[in-house]
Design an enzyme around this catalytic site. Structure first.
Site, short mmCIF file in Angstrom:
data_model
loop_
_atom_site.label_atom_id
_atom_site.label_comp_id
_atom_site.label_asym_id
_atom_site.label_seq_id
_atom_site.Cartn_x
_atom_site.Cartn_y
_atom_site.Cartn_z
N ASP A 184 37.79 7.57 -18.86
CA ASP A 184 37.01 6.69 -18.83
C ASP A 184 36.70 4.89 -19.43
OD1 ASP A 184 35.40 5.03 -16.34
OD2 ASP A 184 33.47 5.70 -17.12
N HIS A 185 37.20 4.02 -18.73
CA HIS A 185 37.25 2.79 -19.45
C HIS A 185 37.64 2.29 -20.75
CE1 HIS A 185 34.34 0.72 -17.01
NE2 HIS A 185 33.47 1.84 -17.04
N GLU A 235 40.87 -2.42 -14.28
CA GLU A 235 39.93 -2.40 -13.74
C GLU A 235 40.55 -4.12 -13.62
OE1 GLU A 235 36.08 -1.72 -14.52
OE2 GLU A 235 35.53 -3.40 -14.36
N HIS A 247 33.28 1.78 -9.94
CA HIS A 247 32.49 1.88 -10.65
C HIS A 247 30.56 1.83 -10.28
CE1 HIS A 247 35.25 2.42 -13.99
NE2 HIS A 247 36.12 3.04 -13.33
O1 G3H Z 1 32.54 4.52 -15.49
C1 G3H Z 1 31.48 5.26 -15.37
C2 G3H Z 1 31.03 4.10 -14.49
O2 G3H Z 1 31.00 3.17 -13.06
C3 G3H Z 1 29.23 4.53 -13.92
O3 G3H Z 1 28.29 4.05 -13.20
O4 G3H Z 1 26.46 4.77 -14.12
O5 G3H Z 1 26.22 3.14 -12.85
O6 G3H Z 1 26.60 5.70 -12.33
P1 G3H Z 1 26.40 4.61 -13.15
ZN ZN Z 2 32.62 1.79 -14.93
#
Ligand code: G3H
Ligand code: ZN
Length: 278
Positions: A82-83, A134, A205
């Site tokens: 992620d990211h 993104e 997200h």
């Molecule tokens: O990449 C992770 C997220 O976008 C988590 O977002 O903490 O608002 O659920 P959140």
């Molecule tokens: Zn995120």
């Protein structure tokens, strides 16, 4: 089951009309809890870890823990970066056995962003893994990265960005917010516009706090994956916090960690069930 390849996981979701939750893990307990939540619901999804969190848990260890956590699963579960903030992180996760990757080059100027995203996408594709990118930026706090600007995805840039990055899914900014936002205002007409011009499925997200009816609506406009981080972290921390509130001498790490796994698993099960109820 083994961790499932990201392309196969998306095919499975499309076939059965599922939205895939991607739950952020931080450590061993969260990883087992997420797998348990998905297995208890018997629904597919992702365990994911952010580049930022790789400072705490290296990709090879996380891949081993995740593979162990899903080995009794009868539902497909992937392991996603992620990211992903650098080519080095992307490479380390691909090499460690992750099953899909997000490349987040939003800190770079636009042309450089496209060049670096494409470079990472080519590496992932060489190994048969799908790539999420993104366009736009989310307001709020993701781990320790804070963004004040609410920069929604411009539908006019979508086709070009998707084409030039070579991505397989597109994360969008349509009013979704990172963190514990209790009232995110999702711009469905904007999502619809993006859906009409995007050749690839869409990702949201900032899933924590988005009402289920809104998610079901988003499903009509190409949503395939939704990320949940804060919601599960809150469950984890609450378990320890509550025990400490009751007794400042509390020090039973084993029982509290087991309780934290159960609480996080329960929340993950609720969320994956909720988004797929409709
Ligand atoms: O990449 C992770 C997220 O976008 C988590 O977002 O903490 O608002 O659920 P959140
Ligand atoms: Zn995120």
């Amino acid at each position: 089951m083994k961790l499932i390849n990201g392309f196969q996981l998306m095919e499975y979701a499309k076939k059965y009309n599922y939205v895939l939750p991607a739950f952020n893990t931080t450590n061993l307990e969260m990883t087992y809890a997420i797998a348990k939540g998905l297995m208890d619901a018997n629904l597919p999804g992702y365990i994911q870890i952010s580049s930022n969190n790789l400072r705490l848990s290296n990709p090879e260890i996380i891949a081993k823990i995740a593979a162990d956590a899903v080995k009794k699963s009868e539902t497909p579960i992937g392991l996603h970066l992620d990211h992903g903030k650098s080519f080095e992180d992307v490479k380390a996760c691909v090499d460690a056995g992750f099953s899909s990757i997000m490349i987040d080059m939003s800190h770079l100027p636009f042309e450089e962003n496209i060049r670096e995203s494409r470079r990472a996408a080519e590496y992932c594709h060489f190994y048969g893994l799908p790539v999420e990118v993104e366009l736009g930026a989310l307001k709020g706090k993701e781990e320790d990265v804070v963004n004040e600007a609410d920069c929604k995805t411009d539908p006019d840039m979508v086709a070009d960005y998707v084409e030039r990055t070579g991505c397989d899914t597109l994360a969008v900014s349509v009013g979704n917010v990172h963190g514990l936002c209790l009232d995110p205002q999702i711009d469905i007409p904007l999502l619809e516009k993006i859906y009409k011009v995007s050749k690839v499925p869409l990702v949201l997200h900032g899933g924590s706090g988005i009402p289920k009816e809104v998610i079901w609506e988003c499903k009509k406009y190409g949503l395939i994956k939704i990320n949940y981080g804060s919601d599960l972290r809150k469950e984890y921390i609450h378990t320890f916090g509550e025990a400490y509130e009751k007794d400042h001498n509390e020090h039973d790490v084993i029982h509290l960690s087991i309780a934290a796994v159960d609480n996080v698993a329960k929340r993950a099960q609720e969320l994956v069930t909720m988004i797929n109820e409709h």
